[in-house]
Design an enzyme around this catalytic site. Structure first.
Site, mmCIF file in Angstrom:
data_model
loop_
_atom_site.group_PDB
_atom_site.id
_atom_site.type_symbol
_atom_site.label_atom_id
_atom_site.label_comp_id
_atom_site.label_asym_id
_atom_site.label_seq_id
_atom_site.Cartn_x
_atom_site.Cartn_y
_atom_site.Cartn_z
ATOM 1 N N LYS A 29 49.305 -28.791 -22.218
ATOM 2 C CA LYS A 29 49.730 -27.613 -21.437
ATOM 3 C C LYS A 29 50.102 -28.009 -20.001
ATOM 4 C CE LYS A 29 45.838 -25.467 -22.160
ATOM 5 N NZ LYS A 29 45.182 -26.472 -23.000
ATOM 6 N N SER A 30 49.196 -28.706 -19.330
ATOM 7 C CA SER A 30 49.453 -29.055 -17.916
ATOM 8 C C SER A 30 50.674 -29.943 -17.801
ATOM 9 C CB SER A 30 48.266 -29.800 -17.301
ATOM 10 O OG SER A 30 47.097 -29.110 -17.529
ATOM 11 N N THR A 31 50.828 -30.899 -18.712
ATOM 12 C CA THR A 31 51.969 -31.821 -18.663
ATOM 13 C C THR A 31 53.275 -31.030 -18.777
ATOM 14 O OG1 THR A 31 50.590 -33.455 -19.772
ATOM 15 C CG2 THR A 31 52.963 -33.881 -19.774
ATOM 16 N N ARG A 56 39.238 -33.052 -10.969
ATOM 17 C CA ARG A 56 39.539 -34.389 -11.500
ATOM 18 C C ARG A 56 40.318 -35.147 -10.436
ATOM 19 N NH1 ARG A 56 41.999 -31.628 -16.743
ATOM 20 N NH2 ARG A 56 40.046 -31.158 -17.793
ATOM 21 N N ARG A 149 43.034 -39.759 -21.657
ATOM 22 C CA ARG A 149 43.143 -39.119 -20.343
ATOM 23 C C ARG A 149 41.994 -39.535 -19.423
ATOM 24 N NH1 ARG A 149 43.619 -32.609 -20.142
ATOM 25 N NH2 ARG A 149 41.347 -32.754 -20.210
ATOM 26 N N ARG A 160 34.984 -29.892 -26.187
ATOM 27 C CA ARG A 160 36.412 -29.536 -26.194
ATOM 28 C C ARG A 160 37.010 -29.692 -27.589
ATOM 29 N NH1 ARG A 160 38.980 -29.609 -20.676
ATOM 30 N NH2 ARG A 160 37.190 -29.333 -19.328
ATOM 31 N N ASP A 184 54.390 -32.645 -30.203
ATOM 32 C CA ASP A 184 54.310 -33.997 -30.780
ATOM 33 C C ASP A 184 55.118 -34.902 -29.849
ATOM 34 O OD1 ASP A 184 54.165 -36.195 -32.322
ATOM 35 O OD2 ASP A 184 54.875 -35.282 -34.182
HETATM 36 P P1 ADP Z 1 46.011 -29.882 -21.438
HETATM 37 O O1 ADP Z 1 46.548 -29.418 -20.115
HETATM 38 O O2 ADP Z 1 46.488 -29.031 -22.571
HETATM 39 O O3 ADP Z 1 44.534 -30.073 -21.447
HETATM 40 P P2 ADP Z 1 47.321 -32.404 -20.737
HETATM 41 O O4 ADP Z 1 48.635 -31.944 -20.268
HETATM 42 O O5 ADP Z 1 46.329 -32.850 -19.711
HETATM 43 O O6 ADP Z 1 46.652 -31.320 -21.721
HETATM 44 O O7 ADP Z 1 47.598 -33.576 -21.781
HETATM 45 C C1 ADP Z 1 46.514 -34.347 -22.323
HETATM 46 C C2 ADP Z 1 46.912 -35.839 -22.281
HETATM 47 O O8 ADP Z 1 47.924 -36.050 -23.259
HETATM 48 C C3 ADP Z 1 47.463 -36.287 -20.948
HETATM 49 O O9 ADP Z 1 46.972 -37.569 -20.651
HETATM 50 C C4 ADP Z 1 48.980 -36.303 -21.168
HETATM 51 O O10 ADP Z 1 49.609 -37.289 -20.382
HETATM 52 C C5 ADP Z 1 49.088 -36.624 -22.660
HETATM 53 N N1 ADP Z 1 50.231 -35.996 -23.350
HETATM 54 C C6 ADP Z 1 50.693 -34.733 -23.199
HETATM 55 N N2 ADP Z 1 51.726 -34.487 -24.044
HETATM 56 C C7 ADP Z 1 51.922 -35.633 -24.732
HETATM 57 C C8 ADP Z 1 52.857 -36.024 -25.763
HETATM 58 N N3 ADP Z 1 53.771 -35.195 -26.251
HETATM 59 N N4 ADP Z 1 52.756 -37.271 -26.269
HETATM 60 C C9 ADP Z 1 51.818 -38.115 -25.794
HETATM 61 N N5 ADP Z 1 50.909 -37.827 -24.833
HETATM 62 C C10 ADP Z 1 50.961 -36.604 -24.304
HETATM 63 P P1 5GP Z 2 40.492 -27.747 -17.915
HETATM 64 O O1 5GP Z 2 39.049 -27.950 -17.551
HETATM 65 O O2 5GP Z 2 40.949 -28.772 -18.935
HETATM 66 O O3 5GP Z 2 41.399 -27.667 -16.725
HETATM 67 O O4 5GP Z 2 40.615 -26.328 -18.645
HETATM 68 C C1 5GP Z 2 39.804 -26.053 -19.746
HETATM 69 C C2 5GP Z 2 40.277 -24.785 -20.417
HETATM 70 O O5 5GP Z 2 40.116 -23.688 -19.534
HETATM 71 C C3 5GP Z 2 41.764 -24.822 -20.816
HETATM 72 O O6 5GP Z 2 41.865 -24.305 -22.126
HETATM 73 C C4 5GP Z 2 42.410 -23.868 -19.835
HETATM 74 O O7 5GP Z 2 43.522 -23.197 -20.406
HETATM 75 C C5 5GP Z 2 41.272 -22.900 -19.590
HETATM 76 N N1 5GP Z 2 41.407 -22.132 -18.343
HETATM 77 C C6 5GP Z 2 41.875 -22.540 -17.148
HETATM 78 N N2 5GP Z 2 41.863 -21.521 -16.268
HETATM 79 C C7 5GP Z 2 41.400 -20.442 -16.933
HETATM 80 C C8 5GP Z 2 41.178 -19.085 -16.564
HETATM 81 O O8 5GP Z 2 41.408 -18.633 -15.453
HETATM 82 N N3 5GP Z 2 40.691 -18.266 -17.533
HETATM 83 C C9 5GP Z 2 40.408 -18.702 -18.793
HETATM 84 N N4 5GP Z 2 39.953 -17.806 -19.669
HETATM 85 N N5 5GP Z 2 40.606 -19.965 -19.172
HETATM 86 C C10 5GP Z 2 41.096 -20.829 -18.245
#
Ligand code: ADP
Ligand code: 5GP
Length: 211
Positions: A29-31, A56, A149, A160, A184
């Site tokens: 999601k963040s990426t 982080r 990560r 998680r 993917d």
């Molecule tokens: P989320 O925000 O959903 O927790 P991140 O964006 O932090 O996930 O992605 C998790 C890890 O996977 C990161 O290290 C990111 O660089 C990597 N990543 C994201 N999308 C892909 C992809 N399509 N292929 C390979 N690695 C990916």
């Molecule tokens: P992370 O610790 O990896 O940043 O986030 C952990 C989870 O918390 C992710 O699924 C993210 O979508 C969720 N999250 C981040 N902010 C909020 C928020 O404001 N409300 C809720 N319900 N979930 C959140």
């Protein structure tokens, strides 16, 4: 002419439709969001959530999250400052009313990144967002991404992964999400995301140019 002006005025007053992103931790999601926000700077605005988890490396207070103590977060919840809040992997997270209002006041598409509890709670509000789920191709890939990560302790990682299993099951519920994107190949997933948001993005661009 008058009708066109009027309907434009009404939609500008209502503001653009927000977009909720959800899906397992580590799905990407963040990426995807960082790339989207960079490409559409001035069109999209991120709703900065509050959390009690530690920052982080590379994360900035006020940009990625507002990092707060449990006491401060609970006080805010009790005061009614939050649209929704949830406990995820042992930490508190929440979307404040101010976070969404700050973005909407700038007439931007408000982007929320929230967990499944947040999705269910937002559904009970009048925010009326587009709901997008970002899913990993498999649990094995998800685990590898989370491990690579290097942000989680073993305990947090296992929590998680457990939440991810539940999330992947619930996400199949018909009607819960408007769009489900399997991340993917990153470029392919990003292409799908842009396609899903294209209409909304073009609308905002038009309104912002003419105002
Ligand atoms: P989320 O925000 O959903 O927790 P991140 O964006 O932090 O996930 O992605 C998790 C890890 O996977 C990161 O290290 C990111 O660089 C990597 N990543 C994201 N999308 C892909 C992809 N399509 N292929 C390979 N690695 C990916
Ligand atoms: P992370 O610790 O990896 O940043 O986030 C952990 C989870 O918390 C992710 O699924 C993210 O979508 C969720 N999250 C981040 N902010 C909020 C928020 O404001 N409300 C809720 N319900 N979930 C959140």
């Amino acid at each position: 002419m008058y009708m066109r002006y009027f309907s434009r005025l009404v939609s500008a007053m209502a503001g653009p439709r927000p977009v909720v992103f959800s899906g397992p931790s580590g799905a990407g999601k963040s990426t995807l969001l960082k790339r989207l926000m960079k490409e559409y700077d001035g069109v999209l605005g991120f709703s900065v959530s509050h959390t009690t988890r530690n920052p982080r490396s590379g994360e900035e207070n006020g940009k990625d999250y507002h990092y707060v103590s449990r006491e401060a977060m609970q006080a805010g919840i009790d005061k009614g400052d939050f649209i929704e809040n949830a406990v995820f992997s042992g930490n508190m997270y929440g979307t404040s009313k101010a976070a969404v209002q700050d973005v909407q006041a700038r007439n931007l598409i408000c982007i929320l990144d929230i967990d499944m509890q947040g999705v269910k709670n937002i559904k009970r509000t009048d925010l009326n967002p587009i709901y997008i789920s970002i899913q990993p191709p498999s649990m094995a890939v998800l685990e590898k991404r989370l491990r690579d990560r290097e942000t989680e302790s073993e305990e947090s990682l296992l929590k998680r992964l457990h939440a991810a299993q539940v999330d992947m099951e619930i996400s199949k519920e018909p009607g819960l999400f408007d769009v489900v994107i399997v991340n993917d190949n990153l470029d392919v997933a990003y292409g799908h995301l842009k396609e899903a948001l294209n209409e909304e993005i073009q609308n905002v661009k038009k309104i912002n140019v003419s105002s």
